[in-house]
Design a protein around this motif. Structure first.
Motif, short mmCIF file in Angstrom:
data_model
loop_
_atom_site.label_atom_id
_atom_site.label_comp_id
_atom_site.label_asym_id
_atom_site.label_seq_id
_atom_site.Cartn_x
_atom_site.Cartn_y
_atom_site.Cartn_z
N THR A 197 0.88 -1.19 -0.04
CA THR A 197 -0.05 0.07 0.01
C THR A 197 0.75 1.28 0.15
OG1 THR A 197 -1.66 -1.27 1.09
CG2 THR A 197 -1.98 1.08 1.13
N ALA A 198 2.06 1.13 0.49
CA ALA A 198 3.07 2.23 0.57
C ALA A 198 3.39 2.76 -1.09
CB ALA A 198 4.06 2.12 1.38
N ALA A 199 3.38 1.49 -1.87
CA ALA A 199 3.67 1.98 -3.14
C ALA A 199 3.04 2.80 -3.95
CB ALA A 199 4.02 0.52 -3.89
N ILE A 200 3.62 3.81 -5.11
CA ILE A 200 2.96 4.46 -5.42
C ILE A 200 2.08 3.86 -6.63
CG2 ILE A 200 3.14 6.38 -7.40
CD1 ILE A 200 5.85 7.16 -6.07
N ARG A 201 2.33 2.62 -7.13
CA ARG A 201 1.67 1.97 -8.17
C ARG A 201 1.06 0.81 -7.40
NH1 ARG A 201 6.40 2.12 -12.54
NH2 ARG A 201 5.81 4.11 -13.36
N THR A 202 -0.24 0.54 -7.99
CA THR A 202 -1.03 -0.67 -7.39
C THR A 202 -0.52 -2.01 -7.70
OG1 THR A 202 -2.62 -0.47 -9.13
CG2 THR A 202 -3.02 0.93 -7.33
N GLY A 203 0.30 -2.18 -8.54
CA GLY A 203 0.79 -3.43 -9.06
C GLY A 203 0.90 -4.39 -8.21
N PRO A 204 1.80 -4.02 -7.04
CA PRO A 204 2.13 -4.90 -6.04
C PRO A 204 1.07 -5.31 -5.23
CG PRO A 204 3.86 -3.08 -5.97
CD PRO A 204 2.74 -2.78 -7.01
N LEU A 205 0.04 -4.53 -4.91
CA LEU A 205 -0.91 -5.00 -4.24
C LEU A 205 -1.93 -5.80 -4.76
CD1 LEU A 205 -2.54 -4.62 -1.41
CD2 LEU A 205 -3.88 -2.85 -2.36
N GLN A 206 -2.08 -5.64 -6.12
CA GLN A 206 -2.82 -6.51 -7.06
C GLN A 206 -2.20 -7.91 -7.04
OE1 GLN A 206 -3.04 -3.87 -10.45
NE2 GLN A 206 -5.03 -3.72 -10.28
N LEU A 207 -0.57 -8.07 -7.29
CA LEU A 207 -0.40 -9.29 -7.36
C LEU A 207 -0.25 -9.99 -6.03
CD1 LEU A 207 3.09 -8.27 -8.90
CD2 LEU A 207 1.45 -9.73 -9.77
N LEU A 208 -0.22 -9.34 -4.79
CA LEU A 208 -0.40 -10.01 -3.62
C LEU A 208 -1.95 -10.83 -3.34
CD1 LEU A 208 1.60 -7.75 -1.19
CD2 LEU A 208 1.89 -10.13 -1.62
N VAL A 209 -2.85 -9.89 -3.94
CA VAL A 209 -4.32 -10.31 -3.56
C VAL A 209 -4.68 -11.42 -4.78
CG1 VAL A 209 -6.65 -9.53 -4.29
CG2 VAL A 209 -5.24 -8.09 -3.00
N GLU A 210 -4.01 -11.43 -5.97
CA GLU A 210 -4.18 -12.40 -6.98
C GLU A 210 -3.44 -13.74 -6.42
OE1 GLU A 210 -2.47 -10.94 -10.65
OE2 GLU A 210 -4.47 -9.46 -10.92
N ALA A 211 -2.31 -13.45 -5.45
CA ALA A 211 -1.65 -14.65 -4.95
C ALA A 211 -2.43 -15.29 -3.78
CB ALA A 211 -0.32 -14.52 -4.80
N GLY A 212 -3.34 -14.52 -3.20
CA GLY A 212 -4.09 -15.25 -2.50
C GLY A 212 -4.49 -14.48 -0.86
#
Length: 69
Positions: free
Chosen positions: A8-23
């Motif tokens: 959530t601290a990242a500027i982009r949403t990609g890392p959060l999306q990857l974590l959610v997609e991974a479970g």
């Protein structure tokens, strides 16, 4: 700090999306912390993503939520 909190601290949403997609789960316990953190950083893209994953519809009181930084 959890991986979701760090993402959530990242500027982009990609890392959060990857974590959610991974479970990773956004639930009633972590949603307020994630949402308030994104709000504090004025990250509108992250706020939109989090709102799409919002587990409930209760208002979030950021004054009552622990801060990440």
């Amino acid at each position: 700090m959890t991986p979701l909190e760090a993402a959530t601290a990242a500027i982009r949403t990609g890392p959060l999306q990857l974590l959610v997609e991974a479970g990773a789960t956004i639930d009633d316990q972590n949603y307020p912390v994630l949402w308030c953190s994104a709000t504090a950083r004025h990250n509108q893209d992250m706020i939109r993503l989090l709102e799409s994953k919002r587990p409930g519809r209760s208002p979030v009181d950021c004054a009552a939520v622990r801060t990440l930084w």
